[in-house]
Design a protein around this motif. Structure first.
Motif: not given
Length: 248
Positions: A91-112
């Motif tokens: 996402x960062x390589x493609x400059x896709x800020x929307x996807x980057x934000x969503x993935x970062x949010x999911x990664x934070x929420x995924x921590x158990x």
């Protein structure tokens, strides 16, 4: 008479492999620095629940440590972190800020667990701050701003490496090597283990690291998931453990 010389006996072998380009050399230099145990993200302070597992008797020697870490890597936090790293890097390589934000949010929420959240967000924040100060990059600030949630460690590594043009495959395997090395270091201090046994565990986990890296790079976000429940429980129990050397 035996004659010696400073010149290699056969220079032809030196020409078999081309030298790294300036960009390739810089990328390798940065990756080795960022994922070195000497890079000050505080990884040595965390055990990812291994401390409780040793106290509970789940880990008692090199063989049980190897089994525990193999499961964590291939069926638990290791694999999931690798998937997040891969998707953030793309996402960062493609400059896709929307996807980057969503993935970062999911990664934070995924921590158990709370302790694991402390571990990964503290390391992620430190990684970002050191990288932006020591290796500033014009595109990195925009990528960081796109993540409006806490940046966990694999997201930080994926984001920074993409900004600096470090290839995903090298980043993935370097990341896993760093994570596994830190786990082994924690286990070696807790069991305890000698240096030779620690290196034997690291060598034995090499194929698991390579295989998990390939799986993570090929996985979609729908493939996220783990089955290392004992490890998650260890992380939860560590919070109230009476004697603690580590923060997680």
């Amino acid at each position: 008479m035996l004659m010696t010389t400073n010149r290699p006996a056969d220079d032809s072998s030196l020409n078999d492999s081309p030298a790294l380009s300036a960009d390739e050399g810089a990328a390798l230099y940065r990756l080795m620095t960022w994922l070195s145990p000497a890079f000050p993200v505080g990884a040595f302070s965390y055990s990812s629940g291994i401390e409780w597992a040793v106290e509970a008797g789940d880990i008692t020697d090199a063989a049980s440590l190897q089994d525990w870490l193999s499961a964590m890597l291939s069926d638990g936090a290791g694999f999931c972190d690798g998937v997040f790293l891969a998707h953030v890097h793309r996402a960062a390589s493609d400059g896709d800020d929307t996807a980057l934000r969503e993935i970062a949010e999911l990664a934070s929420a995924f921590v158990p667990t709370r302790e694991r959240q402390l571990e990964t967000t503290t390391q992620g924040r430190a990684f970002i701050e050191i990288a932006r100060n020591a290796w500033p990059h014009e595109g990195m600030e925009r990528l960081i701003a796109s993540c409006d949630s806490p940046i966990v460690y694999p997201v930080a590594v994926g984001l920074v490496s993409a900004a600096h043009g470090v290839p995903l495959s090298a980043t993935m395997h370097g990341f896993f090597h760093a994570v596994v090395s830190n786990w082994i270091s924690a286990g070696a201090r807790l069991v305890p283990l000698g240096q030779t046994d620690s290196q034997r565990v690291l060598a034995a986990l090499e194929p698991v690291v390579v295989t998990t890296g390939h799986r993570a790079m090929a996985a979609s976000l729908d493939d996220l998931g783990g089955a290392t429940f004992r490890s998650d429980i260890a992380s939860m129990r560590h919070e109230t453990q009476y004697t603690r050397l580590f923060r997680s």
